[in-house]
Motif scaffolding. Structure first.
Motif, PDB file in Angstrom:
ATOM      1  N   THR A   8      17.656   4.199  71.030  1.00 51.43           N
ATOM      2  CA  THR A   8      18.590   3.548  71.934  1.00 51.43           C
ATOM      3  C   THR A   8      17.867   2.423  72.686  1.00 51.43           C
ATOM      4  N   ILE A   9      18.537   1.860  73.681  1.00 53.51           N
ATOM      5  CA  ILE A   9      17.923   0.781  74.469  1.00 53.51           C
ATOM      6  C   ILE A   9      16.717   1.258  75.282  1.00 53.51           C
ATOM      7  N   PHE A  10      16.500   2.561  75.329  1.00 55.37           N
ATOM      8  CA  PHE A  10      15.346   3.038  76.083  1.00 55.37           C
ATOM      9  C   PHE A  10      14.047   2.915  75.293  1.00 55.37           C
ATOM     10  N   SER A  11      14.135   2.389  74.054  1.00 55.99           N
ATOM     11  CA  SER A  11      12.945   1.877  73.368  1.00 55.99           C
ATOM     12  C   SER A  11      13.358   0.580  72.687  1.00 55.99           C
ATOM     13  N   ASP A  12      13.470   0.580  71.359  1.00 57.04           N
ATOM     14  CA  ASP A  12      13.804  -0.669  70.669  1.00 57.04           C
ATOM     15  C   ASP A  12      15.141  -0.634  69.963  1.00 57.04           C
ATOM     16  N   GLY A  13      16.012   0.285  70.364  1.00 54.27           N
ATOM     17  CA  GLY A  13      17.364   0.320  69.801  1.00 54.27           C
ATOM     18  C   GLY A  13      18.287  -0.647  70.510  1.00 54.27           C
ATOM     19  N   GLU A  14      19.458  -0.859  69.927  1.00 50.84           N
ATOM     20  CA  GLU A  14      20.421  -1.818  70.470  1.00 50.84           C
ATOM     21  C   GLU A  14      21.519  -1.169  71.310  1.00 50.84           C
ATOM     22  N   LEU A  15      21.680   0.140  71.224  1.00 48.93           N
ATOM     23  CA  LEU A  15      22.824   0.794  71.852  1.00 48.93           C
ATOM     24  C   LEU A  15      22.422   1.674  73.024  1.00 48.93           C
ATOM     25  N   LEU A  16      23.286   1.742  74.017  1.00 49.65           N
ATOM     26  CA  LEU A  16      23.168   2.761  75.038  1.00 49.65           C
ATOM     27  C   LEU A  16      23.334   4.142  74.408  1.00 49.65           C
ATOM     28  N   PRO A  17      22.742   5.174  74.976  1.00 51.27           N
ATOM     29  CA  PRO A  17      22.998   6.516  74.457  1.00 51.27           C
ATOM     30  C   PRO A  17      24.488   6.839  74.357  1.00 51.27           C
ATOM     31  N   ALA A  18      25.273   6.393  75.330  1.00 51.43           N
ATOM     32  CA  ALA A  18      26.704   6.684  75.310  1.00 51.43           C
ATOM     33  C   ALA A  18      27.393   6.045  74.108  1.00 51.43           C
ATOM     34  N   ALA A 162       9.687  14.007  49.086  1.00 52.09           N
ATOM     35  CA  ALA A 162      10.635  14.995  48.561  1.00 52.09           C
ATOM     36  C   ALA A 162       9.964  15.904  47.534  1.00 52.09           C
ATOM     37  N   ALA A 163       9.194  15.311  46.633  1.00 55.86           N
ATOM     38  CA  ALA A 163       8.556  16.107  45.581  1.00 55.86           C
ATOM     39  C   ALA A 163       7.548  17.094  46.157  1.00 55.86           C
ATOM     40  N   LEU A 164       6.678  16.625  47.049  1.00 56.39           N
ATOM     41  CA  LEU A 164       5.666  17.511  47.624  1.00 56.39           C
ATOM     42  C   LEU A 164       6.293  18.522  48.579  1.00 56.39           C
ATOM     43  N   GLY A 165       7.284  18.082  49.336  1.00 53.56           N
ATOM     44  CA  GLY A 165       7.959  18.998  50.245  1.00 53.56           C
ATOM     45  C   GLY A 165       8.681  20.101  49.504  1.00 53.56           C
ATOM     46  N   ARG A 166       9.357  19.750  48.439  1.00 53.66           N
ATOM     47  CA  ARG A 166      10.053  20.749  47.623  1.00 53.66           C
ATOM     48  C   ARG A 166       9.064  21.740  47.031  1.00 53.66           C
ATOM     49  N   GLU A 167       7.958  21.233  46.499  1.00 54.23           N
ATOM     50  CA  GLU A 167       6.936  22.094  45.898  1.00 54.23           C
ATOM     51  C   GLU A 167       6.362  23.073  46.917  1.00 54.23           C
ATOM     52  N   ALA A 168       6.163  22.603  48.145  1.00 54.99           N
ATOM     53  CA  ALA A 168       5.550  23.429  49.183  1.00 54.99           C
ATOM     54  C   ALA A 168       6.548  24.313  49.918  1.00 54.99           C
ATOM     55  N   GLY A 169       7.836  24.102  49.686  1.00 52.75           N
ATOM     56  CA  GLY A 169       8.843  24.853  50.411  1.00 52.75           C
ATOM     57  C   GLY A 169       9.038  24.381  51.838  1.00 52.75           C
ATOM     58  N   ALA A 170       8.704  23.118  52.100  1.00 50.56           N
ATOM     59  CA  ALA A 170       8.852  22.560  53.442  1.00 50.56           C
ATOM     60  C   ALA A 170      10.315  22.231  53.735  1.00 50.56           C
ATOM     61  N   THR A 171      10.638  22.162  55.006  1.00 45.58           N
ATOM     62  CA  THR A 171      11.966  21.727  55.428  1.00 45.58           C
ATOM     63  C   THR A 171      12.053  20.214  55.318  1.00 45.58           C
ATOM     64  N   LEU A 172      13.059  19.727  54.612  1.00 46.52           N
ATOM     65  CA  LEU A 172      13.303  18.294  54.474  1.00 46.52           C
ATOM     66  C   LEU A 172      14.564  17.925  55.242  1.00 46.52           C
ATOM     67  N   LEU A 173      14.529  16.787  55.925  1.00 45.46           N
ATOM     68  CA  LEU A 173      15.688  16.293  56.665  1.00 45.46           C
ATOM     69  C   LEU A 173      15.930  14.834  56.330  1.00 45.46           C
ATOM     70  N   VAL A 174      17.188  14.475  56.090  1.00 47.43           N
ATOM     71  CA  VAL A 174      17.576  13.079  55.935  1.00 47.43           C
ATOM     72  C   VAL A 174      17.967  12.531  57.296  1.00 47.43           C
ATOM     73  N   ASN A 175      17.295  11.459  57.720  1.00 46.51           N
ATOM     74  CA  ASN A 175      17.598  10.806  58.988  1.00 46.51           C
ATOM     75  C   ASN A 175      17.711   9.300  58.787  1.00 46.51           C
ATOM     76  N   SER A 176      18.328   8.641  59.758  1.00 46.38           N
ATOM     77  CA  SER A 176      18.525   7.196  59.654  1.00 46.38           C
ATOM     78  C   SER A 176      17.418   6.387  60.313  1.00 46.38           C
ATOM     79  N   ASP A 177      16.741   6.982  61.327  1.00 47.78           N
ATOM     80  CA  ASP A 177      15.837   6.177  62.151  1.00 47.78           C
ATOM     81  C   ASP A 177      16.601   4.960  62.667  1.00 47.78           C
ATOM     82  N   SER A 178      17.833   5.172  63.086  1.00 52.73           N
ATOM     83  CA  SER A 178      18.716   4.058  63.433  1.00 52.73           C
ATOM     84  C   SER A 178      18.260   3.338  64.694  1.00 52.73           C
ATOM     85  N   HIS A 179      18.405   2.009  64.644  1.00 53.64           N
ATOM     86  CA  HIS A 179      18.123   1.141  65.779  1.00 53.64           C
ATOM     87  C   HIS A 179      19.345   0.292  66.143  1.00 53.64           C
ATOM     88  N   SER A 180      20.312   0.201  65.257  1.00 55.89           N
ATOM     89  CA  SER A 180      21.486  -0.642  65.477  1.00 55.89           C
ATOM     90  C   SER A 180      22.705   0.020  64.835  1.00 55.89           C
TER      91      SER A 180
END
Length: 222
Positions: A8-18, A162-180
């Motif tokens: 959000t705007i509290f670092s390098d994003g463009e939007l207010l949290p709201a 994805a390949a190494l995480g799947r092999e190791a049984g790690a938790t994988l998450l899809v995120n946007s890292d959105s800034h705008s």
């Protein structure tokens, strides 16, 4: 839908949290984590703003705001200290900015984050770049999720993660890292990110279900 890495705007994003919360709420999101970039200079400011936003906005939303931070470009030796301080200040989801292929992140950042682990306050290693097999195993042992990201540049290593995480049984998450606004993921695009990283359709479905379970646990404070 869930996204546990947004700015959000509290670092390098463009939007207010709201506004960010309203936009994802309109898309039917269940959970969104506000994870602004922080270091020693702004940790308290970003967390206090994020916690206040969650407290005041959540009663009016279908989507739940999760207060968090992203420890970014800090010396690896400071990661344990700042992760614990972030949790003490009220961040319930702590991300570490991993060794992306497109930024000069300090060598050893991935290892320090994974060694700190969930018990030390680190929940997610974002865009870890050239993750090693042993680091993927360490992520599993220490309960640190690994990120598959839609963000340009950072996403170059999604297939390896994805390949190494799947092999190791790690938790994988899809995120946007959105800034705008244009970065915010639709459910369809989030699924494409998972499939593009080499996951099967069944794995992509399980990833989404697991993410929702994680969001529910984090939002509940467990």
């Amino acid at each position: 839908m869930i996204d546990l890495h947004c700015h959000t705007i509290f670092s390098d994003g463009e939007l207010l949290p709201a506004e960010l919360a309203h936009r994802v709420d309109a898309l039917g999101y269940r959970y969104v984590a506000l994870t602004d970039h922080v270091g020693p200079s702004n940790l308290e400011l970003a967390i206090s703003a994020c916690v206040r936003a969650a407290e005041e906005l959540n009663p009016y939303l279908n989507c739940t705001i999760i207060p968090g931070v992203e420890l970014t470009h800090i010396p690896p030796g400071l990661i344990p200290k700042l992760a614990r301080r972030a949790k003490d200040l009220g961040a319930v989801w702590v991300v570490v900015h991993g060794e992306s292929l497109v930024e000069p992140v300090a060598p050893g950042t991935n290892q320090a984050a994974l060694e700190t682990g969930k018990g030390g306050g680190v929940d997610l290693l974002a865009h870890p770049g050239l993750l090693t097999r042993e680091q993927a195993r360490l992520a599993t042992r220490n309960q640190v999720a690994l990120e598959l990201t839609s963000r340009r540049g950072h996403s170059l290593s999604n297939g390896l993660v994805a390949a190494l995480g799947r092999e190791a049984g790690a938790t994988l998450l899809v995120n946007s890292d959105s800034h705008s606004p244009g970065d915010i993921l639709t459910p369809e695009m989030a699924r494409k990110v998972a499939l593009g990283a080499g996951l099967s359709e069944a794995e992509a479905d399980r990833l989404r279900a697991n993410a929702l379970e994680i969001g529910a646990r984090v939002a509940a404070g467990s």
